[in-house]
Design an enzyme around this catalytic site. Structure first.
Site, PDB file in Angstrom:
ATOM      1  CE  LYS A  60     -50.064 -64.264 -32.151  1.00 20.40           C
ATOM      2  NZ  LYS A  60     -51.021 -65.112 -32.767  1.00 20.40           N
ATOM      3  CB  CYS A  61     -43.165 -70.041 -29.056  1.00 25.06           C
ATOM      4  SG  CYS A  61     -41.539 -70.746 -28.761  1.00 25.06           S
ATOM      5  N   GLY A  62     -42.363 -71.621 -31.740  1.00 24.87           N
ATOM      6  CA  GLY A  62     -42.191 -72.945 -32.317  1.00 24.87           C
ATOM      7  C   GLY A  62     -42.373 -74.049 -31.287  1.00 24.87           C
ATOM      8  CB  THR A  64     -46.900 -72.760 -29.217  1.00 27.18           C
ATOM      9  OG1 THR A  64     -46.271 -71.485 -29.039  1.00 27.18           O
ATOM     10  CG2 THR A  64     -48.336 -72.669 -28.756  1.00 27.18           C
TER      11      THR A  64
END
Length: 191
Positions: A60-62, A64
């Site tokens: 759930k990371c930018g 990803t």
């Protein structure tokens, strides 16, 4: 005679302690065993002789979407002895909250990940796994150990089992310098 015996015994004991400490000192990230994403033991020593990239990942990371580029990089060089090891971690913005099963489903379902994925671990701070302690200690900056800065930090390990490069989280898997480093390590003979 008695003093000579005690001195020899002390020297012998000191030597034994030194050898034991040296035996326990880990010099390569490939000396560890971890749990893979399915909960099975994964002995990293089986990767000796290969070029390995460790990447701490999050769903759930930018950053990803780098999973796609990592899979492409893996597919491009796998036949030459290159392996990517994905290491899920939740230290950065709590961006990897899922269970191992959820992480596996996310990676394979959304990004078709086929490179080995490990069980979620701690890569920074209290509870840091020894693997990441070894990786960060092998890549000091200005003489200081730099902790992992964010998700998708990359560590490149050469065929000799030593860490040869560290790339920031924002370094894309398609980055020219990263690919050049991978190719340079792959060009070296396996030991």
């Amino acid at each position: 005679m008695k003093a000579l015996y005690i001195g020899a015994l002390a020297a012998l004991f000191g030597f034994a302690v030194t050898c034991q400490a040296e035996d326990k000192k880990v010099t390569s990230p490939l000396e560890y065993k971890m749990k893979d994403i399915d909960g099975k033991e994964y002995d990293l020593s089986k990767l000796k002789g290969k070029v390995v990239m460790f990447v701490n990942v999050a769903s759930k990371c930018g950053l990803t979407p780098q999973y796609k580029g990592l899979e492409e990089l893996y597919e491009k060089y796998q036949k030459d002895g290159f392996v990517i090891i994905g290491v899920p971690a939740n230290e950065f913005g709590k961006q990897e909250p899922g269970t191992d099963a959820e992480i596996k489903e996310f990676c394979t379902g959304n990004y078709k990940v086929t490179f080995p994925m490990m069980s979620k671990v701690v890569v920074k701070g209290e509870g840091q796994v020894p693997l990441y302690k070894t990786l960060t200690e092998a890549t000091p900056k200005d003489g200081k150990v730099e902790p992992i800065s964010w998700n998708f930090e990359k560590f490149l390990v050469g065929r000799d089992g030593k860490v040869v490069a560290r790339f920031s989280p924002r370094t894309e898997p398609s980055d020219e310098a990263l690919n050049k480093a991978v190719k340079a390590e792959l060009a070296k003979p396996a030991k």
